[in-house]
Design a protein around this motif. Structure first.
Motif, PDB file in Angstrom:
ATOM      1  N   GLY A   1       0.827  -1.203   0.000  1.00  0.00           N
ATOM      2  CA  GLY A   1       0.000   0.000   0.000  1.00  0.00           C
ATOM      3  C   GLY A   1       0.858   1.249   0.000  1.00  0.00           C
ATOM      4  N   ALA A   2       0.168   2.382  -0.201  1.00  0.00           N
ATOM      5  CA  ALA A   2       0.878   3.659  -0.153  1.00  0.00           C
ATOM      6  C   ALA A   2       1.378   3.930   1.262  1.00  0.00           C
ATOM      7  CB  ALA A   2      -0.055   4.785  -0.604  1.00  0.00           C
ATOM      8  N   THR A   3       0.695   3.377   2.245  1.00  0.00           N
ATOM      9  CA  THR A   3       1.087   3.619   3.645  1.00  0.00           C
ATOM     10  C   THR A   3       2.520   3.153   3.892  1.00  0.00           C
ATOM     11  OG1 THR A   3      -1.217   3.231   4.235  1.00  0.00           O
ATOM     12  CG2 THR A   3       0.368   3.250   6.035  1.00  0.00           C
TER      13      THR A   3
ATOM     14  N   TYR B   1      -3.085  13.976   5.694  1.00  0.00           N
ATOM     15  CA  TYR B   1      -3.349  12.550   5.897  1.00  0.00           C
ATOM     16  C   TYR B   1      -2.649  12.115   7.184  1.00  0.00           C
ATOM     17  CZ  TYR B   1      -4.006   7.646   4.990  1.00  0.00           C
ATOM     18  OH  TYR B   1      -4.376   6.344   5.101  1.00  0.00           O
TER      19      TYR B   1
ATOM     20  N   ASN C   1      -6.612  14.536  -0.009  1.00  0.00           N
ATOM     21  CA  ASN C   1      -7.517  13.976   0.989  1.00  0.00           C
ATOM     22  C   ASN C   1      -7.334  14.786   2.280  1.00  0.00           C
ATOM     23  OD1 ASN C   1      -8.912  12.385   2.811  1.00  0.00           O
ATOM     24  ND2 ASN C   1      -7.548  10.620   2.670  1.00  0.00           N
TER      25      ASN C   1
ATOM     26  N   ASP D   1       2.332  12.334  -2.702  1.00  0.00           N
ATOM     27  CA  ASP D   1       1.335  11.314  -2.363  1.00  0.00           C
ATOM     28  C   ASP D   1       0.229  11.467  -3.399  1.00  0.00           C
ATOM     29  OD1 ASP D   1      -0.764   9.833  -1.401  1.00  0.00           O
ATOM     30  OD2 ASP D   1      -0.496  10.422   0.684  1.00  0.00           O
TER      31      ASP D   1
ATOM     32  N   TYR E   1      -4.632   9.311  -5.418  1.00  0.00           N
ATOM     33  CA  TYR E   1      -5.902   9.581  -6.138  1.00  0.00           C
ATOM     34  C   TYR E   1      -5.633  10.135  -7.538  1.00  0.00           C
ATOM     35  CZ  TYR E   1      -7.635   8.911  -1.427  1.00  0.00           C
ATOM     36  OH  TYR E   1      -7.909   8.368  -0.191  1.00  0.00           O
TER      37      TYR E   1
ATOM     38  N   SER F   1      -1.296   4.035  -5.291  1.00  0.00           N
ATOM     39  CA  SER F   1      -1.899   2.868  -4.641  1.00  0.00           C
ATOM     40  C   SER F   1      -2.879   2.169  -5.572  1.00  0.00           C
ATOM     41  CB  SER F   1      -2.649   3.328  -3.386  1.00  0.00           C
ATOM     42  OG  SER F   1      -3.453   2.289  -2.873  1.00  0.00           O
TER      43      SER F   1
ATOM     44  N   LYS G   1      -6.804   2.162  -4.526  1.00  0.00           N
ATOM     45  CA  LYS G   1      -7.734   3.213  -4.977  1.00  0.00           C
ATOM     46  C   LYS G   1      -8.126   2.982  -6.434  1.00  0.00           C
ATOM     47  CE  LYS G   1      -6.234   5.189  -1.233  1.00  0.00           C
ATOM     48  NZ  LYS G   1      -6.954   5.023   0.008  1.00  0.00           N
TER      49      LYS G   1
ATOM     50  N   LYS H   1      -4.017  -3.737  -0.274  1.00  0.00           N
ATOM     51  CA  LYS H   1      -2.828  -3.039   0.206  1.00  0.00           C
ATOM     52  C   LYS H   1      -1.611  -3.254  -0.697  1.00  0.00           C
ATOM     53  CE  LYS H   1      -2.556  -0.950   3.419  1.00  0.00           C
ATOM     54  NZ  LYS H   1      -2.858   0.486   3.692  1.00  0.00           N
TER      55      LYS H   1
END
Ligand code: PMP
Ligand code: GLN
Length: 387
Positions: A98-100, A124, A173, A201, A204, A232, A235, A243
């Motif tokens: 995931g981007a996390t 975020y 976001n 980031d 989106y 990601s 999305k 993830k």
């Protein structure tokens, strides 16, 4: 008492993330959940089948640390096509959980103790704690409500000899703000004068509306030279629970990024990577259609809210819509989000929690996720129009 029983916390002021809190409350109350950002429809059938067949065909052991080559090649081809960047999939592209995870690795790769990192509020929620875990100092600068444009003068004024990194999130976001050419020009000018790294980031990237373009940091040579660009698949393919994301960065930055990544997750599950690679190659129309797909949902949601007392300024990007509630309630956004989940059966996200100091959030608004089937949106609007 044994001193091990209660560890000295590295993040003593951090609670459970608002996404977990609001989704749990929505579930407990049986409320419509437009809080945490996830679709209530499934990913494309061809993608689900591709992953399934790789799993059935025995593709279930460790893939390479940087990610399956076929997936990195497919991402590199897409990035060349969309943004004109010819990145080397071997030295500039890493698949992440995931981007996390990508955000964690990128911040960890460049932030040393005492380094300052500029973060734009509302931000975020993972950025600030990760910076602090590295001994870094987050420097929060507000976006300018209600349009949430970036205040470049304030960023410039906040830069010191210790500033190491600027984190940008566009589409943004929770506000839906999308960076434009003026922002890119201001960023380029800032970077020409200051040795700072950038994180883009861009999770989106395919949700930008009204014929605007997503301006990726990848697309500008001067910016890309100092950037970690993060996206990601959760999305883009409606599969947030998988993830899987990635980070593109020039070779020297990718080397540092992978030094961290290899000890955070080492790699990401094989069948999903192979399935996404196959889908990316055969179904480019999926991401090409995404802006239209989500714009239709945004328009439907905003149209259905026309009779409501909310203030609605249509989101420019992401799958989130802010609704201003000043005409309806004098409560705090956090209290209101909870109360409406329990009493009205609709869950949202308060935006003040995305500020370092929630009291500085002057825009009284809640965030609603419109990545939902049309009948869910209709049910939600029905409730909201009665408030
Ligand atoms: N950055 C932003 C701005 C997001 O909204 C999200 C979504 N959850 C993430 C990063 C993390 O993405 P992922 O679920 O792929 O870890
Ligand atoms: N990014 C998602 C949101 O903004 C949630 C991610 C999460 O639950 N950690 O709602």
């Amino acid at each position: 008492m044994n001193s091990l029983a209660k560890p000295v916390s590295k993040l003593p002021d951090v609670g459970t993330t608002i996404f977990t809190v609001m989704s749990a409350l929505a579930n407990e109350q049986g409320a419509l959940n437009l809080s945490q950002g996830f679709p209530d429809f499934d990913g494309p059938e061809a993608l689900l089948q591709a992953v399934n067949s790789h799993m059935r065909n025995g593709q279930n052991q460790y893939p390479p640390m940087a990610g399956v080559a076929a997936l990195r090649q497919a991402i590199a081809a897409k990035v060349l096509d969309l943004y004109g960047l010819a990145c080397d999939f071997d030295t500039e592209l890493t698949v992440t959980a995931g981007a996390t995870e990508a955000l964690f690795c990128a911040i960890t790769a460049v932030v040393h103790a005492g380094d300052e990192v500029i973060v734009l509020d509302p931000a975020y929620d993972s950025y600030d704690p990760v910076i602090r875990l590295q001994g870094g100092v987050p420097v929060h600068i507000p976006l300018q409500a209600p349009q949430y444009r970036i205040d470049w003068d304030r960023i410039e004024a906040a830069i010191t000899a210790n500033t190491r990194l600027l984190i940008l999130n566009s589409p943004h976001n929770p506000t839906g703000m999308v960076m434009d050419e003026d922002d890119i020009a201001a960023l380029s000018a800032l970077c020409a004068k200051n040795d700072i790294y950038l994180i883009g980031d861009e999770v989106y990237e395919h949700m930008v509306f009204d014929h605007a373009q997503h301006l990726s940091l990848c697309a500008y040579e001067d910016l890309y030279a100092r950037s970690f660009v993060i996206s990601s698949f959760g999305k883009t393919y409606h599969v947030t629970g998988w993830k899987v994301g990635y980070c593109i960065a020039p070779p020297a930055l990718t080397t540092e990024f992978r030094r961290v990544h290899q000890y955070v997750t080492f790699t990401v599950n094989t069948p999903v990577q192979l399935g996404i690679a196959e889908f990316l190659q055969h179904h480019p129309e999926h991401h090409q259609r995404l802006p239209g797909f989500y714009q239709t949902k945004r328009d439907l949601f905003c149209e259905l809210l026309k009779g409501s007392r909310f203030t609605v300024s249509p989101s420019q990007g992401t799958y989130f819509q802010l609704l201003g509630f000043a005409a309806i309630s004098a409560e705090s956004d956090t209290a209101l989000a909870r109360r409406w989940t329990c009493e009205q059966g609709i869950a949202s996200i308060p935006i003040s929690v995305f500020y370092q100091n929630p009291d500085t959030c002057r825009h009284r608004a809640l965030r609603f996720c419109f990545a939902k089937d049309d009948d869910t949106l209709a049910k939600a609007a029905d409730i909201l129009c009665r408030l």
